[in-house]
Every structure is written in structure tokens, then in C-alpha cells.
Design an enzyme around this catalytic site. Structure first.
Site, PDB file in Angstrom:
ATOM      1  N   ARG A 139       6.904  27.268 -19.547  1.00  0.00           N
ATOM      2  CA  ARG A 139       7.692  27.351 -18.124  1.00  0.00           C
ATOM      3  C   ARG A 139       8.969  26.704 -18.239  1.00  0.00           C
ATOM      4  NH1 ARG A 139       4.269  24.780 -12.872  1.00  0.00           N
ATOM      5  NH2 ARG A 139       3.555  26.714 -12.995  1.00  0.00           N
ATOM      6  N   HIS A 166       5.309  34.360 -11.866  1.00  0.00           N
ATOM      7  CA  HIS A 166       4.587  33.893 -12.267  1.00  0.00           C
ATOM      8  C   HIS A 166       3.289  34.463 -12.207  1.00  0.00           C
ATOM      9  CE1 HIS A 166       2.009  30.109 -13.380  1.00  0.00           C
ATOM     10  NE2 HIS A 166       2.326  29.604 -12.133  1.00  0.00           N
TER      11      HIS A 166
END
Ligand code: NCD
Length: 322
Positions: A116, A144
Site C-alpha cells: 500500500r 484499490h
């Protein structure tokens, strides 16, 4: 970007645009169903017992971080969680992402890296330098993909057929990455979709995404007025206004003005379909009033559990060739 072609083995998973067919998603969902059943029956699964995974997180996270950690552990893998990169790692000294990725691969002997990062292209860069598969667990304001997969899995649990679905995204369409990934992913799964994007003008869906969706024959409606589309909405997908991007630009005052633009409460629910569902990737910071948490239409808590099952499925598909 490498297409999946119905084969996830040893591939990076960076973008929803790697999909081509519904059957690739069904493959994940069939496995996710099996994972769900095993977890619910407390069966011990050791499929990944010889594997080691690393989570490398440069941005805050609760759900994605814990569900990937739990997904790995439930499958018997060793999981090395590295959180707080932006505070404690050599990134603070100025180390580049390619160097950090190669370092982590060397020092851990991991088989897969879950990343991330605040940069839009972080996962692509990591994939270029790592020799192990990379899973994008959120990159910048752009993608995402694993959230989109769990969101879609949630949708198919609630609707027998997604053809002709009317979905209303509300909140921050500009900086929110979950909306962009889910909107795109849906086009690989269903036809005749209507998507309403409800946001203040400054947080409107970027042209890049709206054009992409139009090219896929999605009926798009952009508005600042939620009530305009409520009565036809099957799914209300709520997002928070993404404070961190305003902070970065020194525009916190603008954030304060925008953050309460839409609040989903009893009054809004009264004007909605009885069969509508309300989703949210979470965290929420006021845009969904707690007074509706017990309404049967509110599925944002059970939605989270699907992150565990779909991530278990993805890890297995990428690491095992069977
Ligand atoms: C989202 C994210 O990080 O993009 N959170 C999540 O992973 N569930 C949404 C958000 O932070 O608003």
C-alpha cells in the site's frame, strides 16, 4: 499491464484492468465461497504453509492490513507485517521504493509482497523491480483492486443478477480510489449498468475515469444532488472525503467545507428503495449516521468480512498452481 487470462499463478495483481472476463472473477468468488465455508466450520487450512508473505504499508490501514494478515495466517502462511513505513523505515532517510522493495524481498525470502503506497504507480514500479508477485493493496488515488473484488463479491451476495444494476457512488469521486476500481470492475461482470456519481463539483469523477466507463457503454450520471437519483438506486456506495490529499496540498479549510456534504441518515433512507443496500469501504468519518447501522439495508460491516475470504482466494490463486 499483464492480463490475467484466467490464470493468476505467479502474476502481479495491480489493477482491475487486468481482468477480461466474468469467469476470472467467478473463479475468485467460487474459491472465496469455499474459504468462507471452511472458516465458518473452523476447518484448519494449511494450503500455504510453506509460503511467506510480506505486507509493506506506507499508508494507514485497518481493514486491508488486518484482512491480508488474517488471510495469510488462516491459510497457514508466515506473514511479516510491516506497517508505518512512512515513520520508521529507511524511506525516512530517502530510500527509493525500488530499493526498499528489493531489500524486503532479500531480507525476508518472501514469496509475495502486498503493497500500500500513496503514489498512483507504486505497485507497477514495485512489480518492475521485484521478482515475486506484487498485490496492490491501495495505490494513491488511482486503484484499490482487492477492495473492488470484495465489493463485487458483496454485491453478488445481495443480488441474484447484476445486469441493469443502478449504483450510486456518493462522496469523494476525485481522490477516492475504491470508487474508481469498483466502477471499472463492474463492467467486466455485468451489462446495462447505470452509475450515478454524486459529489461536490470540486470532487467530481475525473474525466479519465468517466470516459473509460462511457467507452464501456455505462450510463453515467454526474450530479451534486443525491436525492435526484435515490429512488432508482439499488446500491448506495458511500465514501469519505479523503482528508489526506487536502492536507498534502495545504487545503484543510476546503476539506472542512466539503466533508459533510452528504450524510446518509434515516431521512435519506426513507426516500430509498426498501431493497437498496448501503456499502462503504470504511473508515467512515461522519458521512453515515450511526442511527442507520441496524437498518437491514446497511451492509458495510458484513462487507468487511468478505475482504478476508476474497483475499484468501487471491493469495491461493497467485501462489498455488492448482
Ligand atoms: C479505503 C482506502 O484505503 O482507499 N479503505 C480501505 O481500504 N477499506 C477507503 C478510504 O480510506 O476512504
Amino acid at each position: 499491464m499483464q492480463k490475467l487470462n484466467n490464470n493468476f499463478y505467479h502474476k502481479d495483481f495491480i489493477s482491475v484492468e487486468q481482468f477480461s472476463h466474468k469467469r476470472e472473477l467467478d473463479k475468485i468468488f467460487t474459491l472465496a465461497d469455499q474459504m468462507k465455508e471452511k472458516i465458518e466450520k473452523r476447518r484448519i487450512i494449511k494450503d500455504l504453509k510453506t509460503f511467506c508473505l510480506v505486507e509493506l504499508f506506507y499508508q494507514p490501514s485497518t481493514r486491508t492490513y488486518t484482512s491480508f494478515l488474517a488471510a495469510g495466517l488462516h491459510l497457514g502462511a508466515k506473514v511479516i507485517p510491516i506497517h508505518g513505513m512512512q515513520a520508521y523505515s529507511s524511506a525516512v532517510k530517502g530510500e527509493s521504493l525500488p530499493d526498499t522493495v528489493r531489500t524486503v524481498e532479500q531480507t525476508t525470502a518472501a514469496d509475495l509482497l502486498i503493497l500500500r503506497h500513496p503514489a498512483d504507480d507504486a505497485s507497477e514500479i514495485a512489480a518492475k523491480y521485484a521478482s515475486i508477485p506484487i498485490i496492490n493493496a491501495g495505490s494513491g488515488t488511482k486503484e484499490h483492486p482487492t477492495q473492488a473484488v470484495l465489493d463485487l463479491y458483496t454485491l453478488i451476495q445481495h443480488f441474484s443478477n447484476l445486469q441493469g444494476l443502478n449504483i450510486t457512488f456518493v462522496g469523494d469521486m476525485k481522490y477516492g480510489r475504491t470508487v474508481k476500481s469498483l466502477a471499472k470492475l463492474l463492467t467486466y461482470y455485468a451489462k446495462n449498468l447505470t452509475m450515478n456519481f454524486v459529489a461536490p463539483k470540486v470532487l467530481k469523477l475525473p474525466n479519465l475515469e468517466s470516459q473509460w466507463l462511457k467507452n464501456k457503454q455505462v450510463k453515467i450520471h454526474q450530479t451534486e444532488n443525491l436525492e435526484e437519483c435515490l429512488s432508482s438506486t439499488d446500491v448506495l456506495y458511500v465514501t469519505r472525503v479523503q482528508k489526506e490529499w487536502f492536507e498534502q496540498k495545504g487545503k484543510l479549510r476546503l476539506y472542512q467545507q466539503l466533508k459533510n456534504s452528504f450524510i446518509i441518515n434515516q431521512r435519506i433512507l426513507q426516500k430509498s428503495k426498501k431493497k437498496m443496500i448501503i456499502m462503504h469501504p470504511l473508515p467512515r468519518v461522519g458521512e453515515i449516521a450511526e442511527e442507520i447501522d441496524n437498518d437491514p439495508r446497511a451492509v458495510y460491516f458484513s462487507q468487511m468480512r468478505n475482504g478476508l475470504y476474497t483475499r484468501m482466494a487471491l493469495l491461493r490463486l497467485i501462489l498455488l498452481d492448482r
